[in-house]
Design an enzyme around this catalytic site. Structure first.
Site, PDB file in Angstrom:
ATOM      1  N   HIS A  37       0.830  -1.203   0.000  1.00 13.98           N
ATOM      2  CA  HIS A  37       0.000   0.000   0.000  1.00 13.98           C
ATOM      3  C   HIS A  37       0.868   1.257   0.000  1.00 13.98           C
ATOM      4  O   HIS A  37       0.593   2.221  -0.694  1.00 13.98           O
ATOM      5  CB  HIS A  37      -0.927   0.017   1.229  1.00 13.98           C
ATOM      6  CG  HIS A  37      -2.263  -0.609   0.971  1.00 13.98           C
ATOM      7  ND1 HIS A  37      -2.448  -1.965   0.941  1.00 13.98           N
ATOM      8  CD2 HIS A  37      -3.483  -0.058   0.726  1.00 13.98           C
ATOM      9  CE1 HIS A  37      -3.727  -2.225   0.679  1.00 13.98           C
ATOM     10  NE2 HIS A  37      -4.375  -1.094   0.551  1.00 13.98           N
ATOM     11  N   LYS A 102     -10.315  -7.279   7.742  1.00 11.33           N
ATOM     12  CA  LYS A 102     -11.082  -7.548   8.959  1.00 11.33           C
ATOM     13  C   LYS A 102     -10.779  -6.441   9.955  1.00 11.33           C
ATOM     14  O   LYS A 102      -9.683  -5.873   9.958  1.00 11.33           O
ATOM     15  CB  LYS A 102     -10.727  -8.915   9.553  1.00 11.33           C
ATOM     16  CG  LYS A 102      -9.240  -9.091   9.827  1.00 11.33           C
ATOM     17  CD  LYS A 102      -8.945  -9.780  11.114  1.00 11.33           C
ATOM     18  CE  LYS A 102      -7.448 -10.059  11.255  1.00 11.33           C
ATOM     19  NZ  LYS A 102      -6.915  -9.658  12.556  1.00 11.33           N
TER      20      LYS A 102
END
Lengths: 186, 279
Positions: A37, A102
């Protein structure tokens, strides 16, 4: 009662998916964790092209275990999403419409989801062996030096996920807990 | 004096690392299955069913239950009459490299916390040693995932905060963690000692069977009360709501200073893994 979704997810589709819906995803997704990222957002900041098409892309926050010789991929469950919070708004603005991880997300991510139209799904954390069976192919796209954290292109079939935060900002972590506690009072 | 060849330690650590990652211990399976039978919230039932299916697949196909095969925590209870022939630390690290390499486990360790380059073989182990009477060597390998590790907290309470302060801190830690540590969780709590000992006790508490309560009745009751109160928070499996937020609360304690009450809460996920062998 699962909603079947054929990827990619367009902005319009993203706005139709509601928090709390169980979904089965089929099609192409990309994997990326913290280190990937960071590199992707650095490219965006420099105005450079990303190594894969981010338009309508769904990114799965996963670092799988290595595949054995007879496997497509090893165990492949989600990692905790908040570590991607610093980067997600830029990727959503660039075209990302789906995220799979999550755990909680920060308000800047939710605002970007509302503004552009994106959905945040959770896969079952710790169910890496089960989720692995839904992955039909896996190839490294870039950042091979990151090992488990490299960006991979996955073809998935009926990957079970739950829409946690939708494009209106509704949040299953808050609403599911509240509904359960309400039911206990009755 | 009994001699143990360091190479035997390497082989044992390697085997335990693979087995711990692929086969969930019986105590955790039993707690999950009991929770499933008692869970009334439908979403939570569905999640627990998938969790049970997952560790079944892992055992059947000999694959890691979770992709986060962890930093490899290795607890050694070394009998004082044991002489290890070879370098102990090197032997353990060689075992980690072998197990994580040959066992197709994920390499999740960076060599430096700020420079962050992956060591490529999951070494080094987090090594905890204890000298005990006797001429045996007990090895426990406990792969620790970081989704739950990141949700752990430590606080230096005041003695006047007392038991209520401890309860409040534990509940706050679990509440703040919410869905992040992959509930249902196992909560390891260390009370007393020093800043560092409290953290060590909390990790050690996670090595105890989830079905075994503290031998001191006072703390056994505290474990039961905290488990009940955590499961009344409503977080539920994966944080989607439900009763099953925690599978067990394990407390370990030790003496402390007149001025202090250190409390550490080490959270573990539903894939709480550890496997032991005695040489």
């Amino acid at each position: 009662m699962e909603r079947k979704i054929n990827l990619p997810i367009t902005r319009e589709m993203a706005r139709e998916i509601k928090s709390g819906e169980s979904c089965l995803l089929s099609g192409v997704i990309y994997t990326a964790r913290d280190a990937a990222h960071k590199r992707l957002v650095e490219l965006l900041e420099k105005g450079e092209k990303l190594p894969f098409d981010i338009e309508n892309a769904t990114i799965y926050y996963v670092g799988p275990t290595p595949a054995k010789p007879d496997q497509v991929i090893g165990s492949a469950g989600p990692t905790t999403s908040y570590r991607m919070d610093a980067y997600s708004p830029a990727l959503i603005a660039a075209g990302e419409t789906g995220m799979i991880g999550k755990g909680k997300r920060g308000s800047a991510v939710v605002e970007a989801m509302k503004k552009h139209g994106a959905v945040y799904f959770a896969a079952i954390g710790g169910a890496g062996a089960l989720l692995s069976s839904c992955i039909k192919s896996a190839e490294v796209v870039c950042y091979e030096d990151l090992g488990a954290e490299a960006v991979r292109r996955l073809v998935v079939e009926n990957l079970p996920v739950v829409a946690v935060i939708d494009s209106e900002g509704n949040n299953l972590y808050e609403n599911g807990r509240r509904a359960y506690l309400e039911s206990e009072k009755n | 004096m009994r001699e143990i060849d360091a190479r035997l330690i390497t082989e044992t650590v390697a085997t335990l690392a693979v087995e711990a990652n692929c086969f969930l211990p019986a105590d955790i399976k039993s707690r999950i299955e009991k929770a499933r039978s008692e869970e009334k919230w439908e979403t939570a039932q569905g999640i627990l069913d998938k969790i049970i299916e997952n560790y079944g697949i892992a055992a059947r196909d000999n694959m890691p239950i979770c992709q986060d095969t962890g930093v490899c925590c290795v607890f050694l209870k070394i009998g004082q009459d044991v002489h290890i022939v070879g370098d102990l630390t090197e032997a353990v690290n060689a075992g980690v490299k072998k197990g994580y390499g040959e066992g197709y486990l994920r390499k999740s360790v960076v060599g430096d916390p700020l420079k962050r380059v992956n060591t490529g073989d999951n070494s080094p182990a987090m090594l905890y040693t204890e000298i005990v009477p006797g001429d045996k060597l007990e090895i426990t390998v406990a792969p620790k995932g970081f989704g739950s590790e990141n949700m752990s907290q430590l606080k230096m309470l005041k003695p006047s905060d007392g038991i209520e302060g401890v309860k409040a801190f534990v509940l706050k830690t679990v509440d703040e963690a919410g869905p992040n540590p992959c509930p249902p969780i196992v909560v390891g709590i260390g009370i007393g000692g020093t800043f560092d000992k409290a953290a060590y006790l909390a990790k050690k508490a996670l090595m105890r069977s989830a079905e075994e309560r503290n031998s001191d009745e006072f703390y056994a009751e505290l474990e039961n009360e905290l488990l009940e109160r955590i499961n009344a928070l409503g977080i539920g499996p994966q944080g989607f709501g439900g009763r099953t937020t925690a599978l067990a609360v394990n407390i370990e304690t030790m003496p402390t200073h007149i001025a202090g009450l250190p409390v550490a809460v080490n959270i573990n996920c539903h894939v709480t893994r550890h496997k032991s062998a005695v040489l």
